[in-house]
Design a protein around this motif. Structure first.
Motif, PDB file in Angstrom:
ATOM      1  N   GLY A 127      -5.381   3.890  -4.721  1.00 26.61           N
ATOM      2  CA  GLY A 127      -4.760   4.222  -3.748  1.00 26.61           C
ATOM      3  C   GLY A 127      -3.535   2.756  -3.214  1.00 26.61           C
ATOM      4  N   LEU A 128      -3.608   1.775  -3.840  1.00 22.68           N
ATOM      5  CA  LEU A 128      -2.716   0.861  -3.495  1.00 22.68           C
ATOM      6  C   LEU A 128      -1.326   1.264  -3.359  1.00 22.68           C
ATOM      7  CD1 LEU A 128      -4.297  -2.274  -5.421  1.00 22.68           C
ATOM      8  CD2 LEU A 128      -4.558  -1.530  -3.116  1.00 22.68           C
ATOM      9  N   SER A 129      -0.247   0.834  -2.352  1.00 24.26           N
ATOM     10  CA  SER A 129       1.100   0.995  -2.556  1.00 24.26           C
ATOM     11  C   SER A 129       1.556  -0.064  -3.441  1.00 24.26           C
ATOM     12  CB  SER A 129       1.512   0.702  -0.993  1.00 24.26           C
ATOM     13  OG  SER A 129       1.440  -0.666  -0.702  1.00 24.26           O
ATOM     14  N   GLU A 130       2.898   0.111  -3.670  1.00 24.66           N
ATOM     15  CA  GLU A 130       3.554  -0.735  -4.521  1.00 24.66           C
ATOM     16  C   GLU A 130       3.554  -2.082  -4.095  1.00 24.66           C
ATOM     17  OE1 GLU A 130       4.722   0.093  -7.546  1.00 24.66           O
ATOM     18  OE2 GLU A 130       3.857   1.880  -7.325  1.00 24.66           O
ATOM     19  N   SER A 131       3.746  -2.413  -2.754  1.00 21.85           N
ATOM     20  CA  SER A 131       3.654  -3.738  -2.348  1.00 21.85           C
ATOM     21  C   SER A 131       2.711  -4.406  -2.352  1.00 21.85           C
ATOM     22  CB  SER A 131       4.232  -3.876  -0.660  1.00 21.85           C
ATOM     23  OG  SER A 131       3.225  -3.005  -0.032  1.00 21.85           O
ATOM     24  N   GLU A 132       1.404  -3.609  -2.136  1.00 20.59           N
ATOM     25  CA  GLU A 132      -0.040  -4.132  -2.483  1.00 20.59           C
ATOM     26  C   GLU A 132      -0.359  -4.243  -3.990  1.00 20.59           C
ATOM     27  OE1 GLU A 132      -1.853  -1.645   1.314  1.00 20.59           O
ATOM     28  OE2 GLU A 132      -2.212  -0.615  -0.588  1.00 20.59           O
ATOM     29  N   LYS A 133       0.128  -3.666  -4.965  1.00 22.82           N
ATOM     30  CA  LYS A 133      -0.114  -3.834  -6.263  1.00 22.82           C
ATOM     31  C   LYS A 133       0.750  -5.312  -6.583  1.00 22.82           C
ATOM     32  CE  LYS A 133      -0.348   0.976  -7.741  1.00 22.82           C
ATOM     33  NZ  LYS A 133       0.349   1.807  -8.530  1.00 22.82           N
ATOM     34  N   GLN A 134       1.836  -5.515  -5.935  1.00 20.93           N
ATOM     35  CA  GLN A 134       2.537  -6.681  -6.087  1.00 20.93           C
ATOM     36  C   GLN A 134       2.120  -7.863  -5.510  1.00 20.93           C
ATOM     37  OE1 GLN A 134       5.402  -7.154  -7.672  1.00 20.93           O
ATOM     38  NE2 GLN A 134       5.461  -9.281  -7.375  1.00 20.93           N
TER      39      GLN A 134
END
Length: 284
Positions: A185-192
């Motif tokens: 459930g990580l967002s794209e910004s969190e994945k970054q």
């Protein structure tokens, strides 16, 4: 589950002696949930139990080898927080609805949140993104600290497995999903954020590898005059001098404590504000 709670209450209370058996039972219970039924973790692990288990890893001494367990517990705490934020948002909607009802029906016995309570509930919703970022940054730093620990730990052979859990896909050709809850459930910004952390970690590991290769002959000479334990202690000291920890361990523990306190206070206040609603009943 009820029998387990009866067993654990004395352990979690104010005891004068350290109950090692009880602490181990708590760890084993949460671990069994994580291993066997991860999809229903939130429904089976009460918040008080998770908070207690995490603090038991942090004190009296931070058990660095338990960081993967700590990360899973941290993900559970963030699930509690997100559910509490959802409950707060719902409460604000009902507050607005019933405030209008009171205007049209002055004889109603409906009780609304006080101004102070309303402010607290609004803050939980307003601070959602801030608190989520707090959680992600703590999780990221726990990953880095565990990698640092593993390089010289007895279980250093597990480094590759943990790197994959922290940074899925970091080994080309080996697409193995992470076993850790925080990766879901990580967002794209969190994945970054995690991708940038991996690059930082990768460069650091390459530096360590090069340093170890350069020390190989010296280490062999030490083994000729020292015992294996003495040579290892010398290596450990040289490693710490060349590669200090990525950040203060005390500061990380403080940041994690702050996050736990935020969520714990949120849960307690909501249950105090809505005693009959059982806001977080699903977690008990």
């Amino acid at each position: 589950m009820q029998d387990f709670h009866h067993t654990m209450v004395p352990v979690m209370g104010m005891c004068t002696e350290y109950n090692a058996e009880g602490h181990r039972a708590i760890y084993d219970h949460i671990s069994s949930i994580l291993e066997n039924e991860p999809a229903s973790v939130e429904a089976q692990a009460p918040p008080a139990l998770v908070f207690y288990a995490m603090r038991n890893v942090l004190r009296p001494d931070f058990i660095l080898g338990q960081i993967p367990f700590l990360l899973d517990c941290l993900a559970m705490v963030d699930t509690f927080r997100r559910y509490a934020v959802k409950a707060s948002s719902d409460a604000l909607s009902w507050q607005e609805y019933y405030a209008k009802e009171l205007i049209s029906d002055s004889d109603s016995d409906m009780t609304l949140l006080t101004e102070r309570e309303l402010k607290k509930v609004q803050d939980y919703v307003t601070n959602d993104e801030r608190d989520r970022l707090h959680y992600i940054l703590v999780a990221k730093n726990l990953c880095l600290l565990h990698v640092y620990y593993l390089v010289t730990a007895p279980e250093s052979c597990m480094l590759a497995e943990h790197l994959n859990d922290y940074f899925p896909g970091c080994f080309p050709g080996h697409d193995i999903p992470s076993k850790l809850l925080f990766q879901h459930g990580l967002s794209e910004s969190e994945k970054q954020i995690m991708e940038e952390t991996y690059q930082e970690c990768k460069e650091w590991i390459l530096d360590v590898t090069q340093w170890e290769e350069e020390r190989e002959e010296e280490q062999e000479r030490l083994l000729e005059t020292l015992t294996a334990e003495q040579a290892d202690a010398t290596f450990q000291q040289a490693f710490r001098e060349r590669f200090p920890p990525p950040f203060s361990q005390e500061e990380l523990v403080s940041d994690l404590d702050d996050y736990l306190d935020i969520v714990e206070r949120m849960i307690r206040r909501l249950e105090d504000y809505f005693p009959s609603a059982k806001v977080l009943d699903r977690f008990k």
